[in-house]
Design a protein around this motif. Structure first.
Motif, PDB file in Angstrom:
ATOM      1  N   SER A   1       0.803  -1.220   0.000  1.00  0.00           N
ATOM      2  CA  SER A   1       0.000   0.000   0.000  1.00  0.00           C
ATOM      3  C   SER A   1       0.839   1.274   0.000  1.00  0.00           C
ATOM      4  N   TRP A   2       2.175   1.174   0.236  1.00  0.00           N
ATOM      5  CA  TRP A   2       3.003   2.385   0.301  1.00  0.00           C
ATOM      6  C   TRP A   2       2.906   3.208  -0.972  1.00  0.00           C
ATOM      7  N   THR A   3       3.305   2.616  -2.097  1.00  0.00           N
ATOM      8  CA  THR A   3       3.346   3.381  -3.336  1.00  0.00           C
ATOM      9  C   THR A   3       1.951   3.718  -3.825  1.00  0.00           C
TER      10      THR A   3
ATOM     11  N   GLN B   1     -14.202   1.128  -2.801  1.00  0.00           N
ATOM     12  CA  GLN B   1     -13.452  -0.107  -2.584  1.00  0.00           C
ATOM     13  C   GLN B   1     -13.888  -0.664  -1.243  1.00  0.00           C
ATOM     14  N   TRP B   2     -14.540  -1.824  -1.287  1.00  0.00           N
ATOM     15  CA  TRP B   2     -15.059  -2.453  -0.089  1.00  0.00           C
ATOM     16  C   TRP B   2     -13.935  -3.136   0.687  1.00  0.00           C
TER      17      TRP B   2
ATOM     18  N   THR C   1      -6.809  -7.443   7.466  1.00  0.00           N
ATOM     19  CA  THR C   1      -5.349  -7.591   7.466  1.00  0.00           C
ATOM     20  C   THR C   1      -4.702  -7.096   6.179  1.00  0.00           C
ATOM     21  N   THR C   2      -5.450  -6.925   5.089  1.00  0.00           N
ATOM     22  CA  THR C   2      -4.877  -6.430   3.840  1.00  0.00           C
ATOM     23  C   THR C   2      -5.742  -5.294   3.310  1.00  0.00           C
TER      24      THR C   2
ATOM     25  N   PRO D   1      -4.261  -3.316  -9.443  1.00  0.00           N
ATOM     26  CA  PRO D   1      -4.629  -4.713  -9.186  1.00  0.00           C
ATOM     27  C   PRO D   1      -3.533  -5.436  -8.426  1.00  0.00           C
ATOM     28  N   ASN D   2      -3.934  -6.407  -7.627  1.00  0.00           N
ATOM     29  CA  ASN D   2      -2.955  -7.192  -6.890  1.00  0.00           C
ATOM     30  C   ASN D   2      -2.106  -8.014  -7.849  1.00  0.00           C
TER      31      ASN D   2
END
Length: 317
Positions: free
Chosen positions: A3-5, A151-152, A157-158, A199-200
Motif C-alpha cells: 500500500s506504500w506506493t 473499494q469495499w 489484514t490487507t 490490481p494485486n
C-alpha cells in the motif's frame, strides 16, 4: 506491504481532481437535509465501538454551472452487527465485538442536492468490514454525468478489496466496473477522464497501475506502456528518489523508498526501456541490501535481482 506506493500515488492524484473533496462525516450528519435521509441514529466514529449505524466516509462533488451546478454527496454507512443471541446485546458482547471485528451490512448512499432539494440517487449494500476508499468524479459530457467509486473492505489484514464504479446522472445508475484491487483513484489527463486501478500482483512486492478509460457506460483498460499516468508516476518517483539521495542517509533505506524504486524499475521495464530498467533494478538492490535491511527489504532485493537478471539475459540474445 503493497500500500506504500499506492498511497503515494493516490495522494498525488487527488490534488489533480477538480471539484471533488472529502467531507468530514460530522458535517454531513449536521446538515438536516442529509441527516433525514441517513439511517436513523447514524453517528460518526468507529463501527466496531458502537451499536449505531456509523458514517465512515463522505465525498462531495460540485458540478460546474454548465452542467447544472448540482452538488453530489456520497457516504459509506456501516450498520451494527446483529447480537450473537436473541435479545439486547450485553456489555460483554459489546466488548467482544470491539475486540473482534465482524462482517457488517455496509451501504454506499449517493445524494444529489440542487438548491434546497436533496434526492437519493443510489443505494448499494453488501457484506463487508467497511470501505477502504470512496470517490466521486464528474465526467465532462453534456448534462449531469457523475461516477461514484468504492473499494469495499473484505479483510482486516490487507488493503485488497472489491472495487465498484457506478455511473450516475442518466435514467438509472449503471455499473461501469467491478473487480479486485489494492487501490484506485479517478483521474483526468490529456482530456480523457478515467480511472487508475492497482490490481494485486502475486508475482511482485509492488503493484503497477492499470489505466481505464470511459467507453460509453463502461470503464475499459487501455494498453500498458508509455501511458500519461505511467510517465507522470515515473517523474514523481524520480523526485522521491532524488530527494532521498540528497539527504545522504546511512544504513538501509525505508521500505517506502525501496518500493518507489522497485515500482519505477517495473514501470521502465513495462514501457520497453530495458537498459534503464536494468539500471533501476540495480538501484533497488543497492537500497535494499544496506546494513540493517530486514526481511521485507530482502524480498525486494531478491525480486530486483531476478527481474534484472532476466532482462539482461534476454537482451543478450
Amino acid at each position: 506491504m503493497k500500500s506504500w506506493t499506492i498511497a503515494i500515488a493516490c495522494a498525488l492524484a487527488a490534488a489533480t481532481l477538480v471539484g471533488a473533496e472529502d467531507v468530514l462525516p460530522e458535517r454531513l450528519l449536521a446538515a438536516p437535509a442529509f441527516k433525514k435521509l441517513l439511517p436513523r441514529g447514524a453517528v460518526a466514529g468507529s463501527p466496531f465501538t458502537t451499536q449505531s449505524p456509523v458514517v465512515t466516509h463522505v465525498s462531495a462533488l460540485r458540478l460546474p454551472a454548465s452542467q447544472g451546478g448540482a452538488v453530489w454527496v456520497a457516504a459509506v454507512v456501516v450498520h451494527p452487527a446483529p447480537p450473537a443471541h436473541p435479545g439486547p446485546a450485553t456489555a460483554g458482547a459489546q466488548r467482544t465485538a470491539a475486540r473482534k471485528p465482524e462482517l457488517r451490512d455496509v451501504e454506499v448512499l449517493v445524494f444529489r442536492q440542487q438548491g434546497e432539494r436533496v434526492t437519493p440517487e443510489l443505494a448499494r449494500r453488501r457484506r463487508a468490514y467497511g470501505a477502504h476508499a470512496l470517490s466521486l468524479a464528474g465526467l465532462p459530457e453534456p448534462g449531469e454525468n457523475v461516477a461514484i467509486g468504492v473499494q469495499w473492505a473484505e479483510s482486516t489484514t490487507t488493503h485488497q478489496g472489491p472495487v465498484e464504479v457506478h455511473r450516475l446522472g442518466g435514467a438509472r445508475p449503471a455499473l461501469a466496473f467491478a473487480g479486485q484491487a489494492e487501490g484506485f483513484y479517478f483521474e483526468s489527463e490529456d482530456g480523457a477522464p478515467g480511472m487508475v486501478l492497482y490490481p494485486n500482483d502475486a508475482s511482485s512486492q509492488v503493484c503497477l497501475p492499470t489505466t481505464y478509460r470511459w467507453q460509453g457506460q463502461r470503464l475499459l483498460p487501455t494498453p500498458a506502456g508509455n501511458s500519461p499516468v505511467a510517465n507522470r508516476l515515473l517523474r514523481e518517483y524520480d523526485e522521491v528518489l532524488r530527494s532521498y539521495a540528497a539527504e545522504r542517509p546511512s544504513g538501509a533505506a525505508p521500505l517506502m523508498v525501496v518500493d518507489v524504486a522497485l515500482s519505477r524499475a517495473r514501470l521502465l521495464e513495462q514501457s520497453g526501456r530495458r537498459p534503464e530498467a536494468v539500471k533501476a533494478y540495480r538501484t533497488v538492490i543497492a537500497l535494499a541490501s544496506a546494513p540493517g535491511a530486514d526481511g521485507e527489504l530482502a524480498a525486494r532485493a531478491s525480486e530486483a535481482r531476478s527481474r534484472g537478471a532476466r532482462l539482461e539475459s534476454t537482451s543478450a540474445r
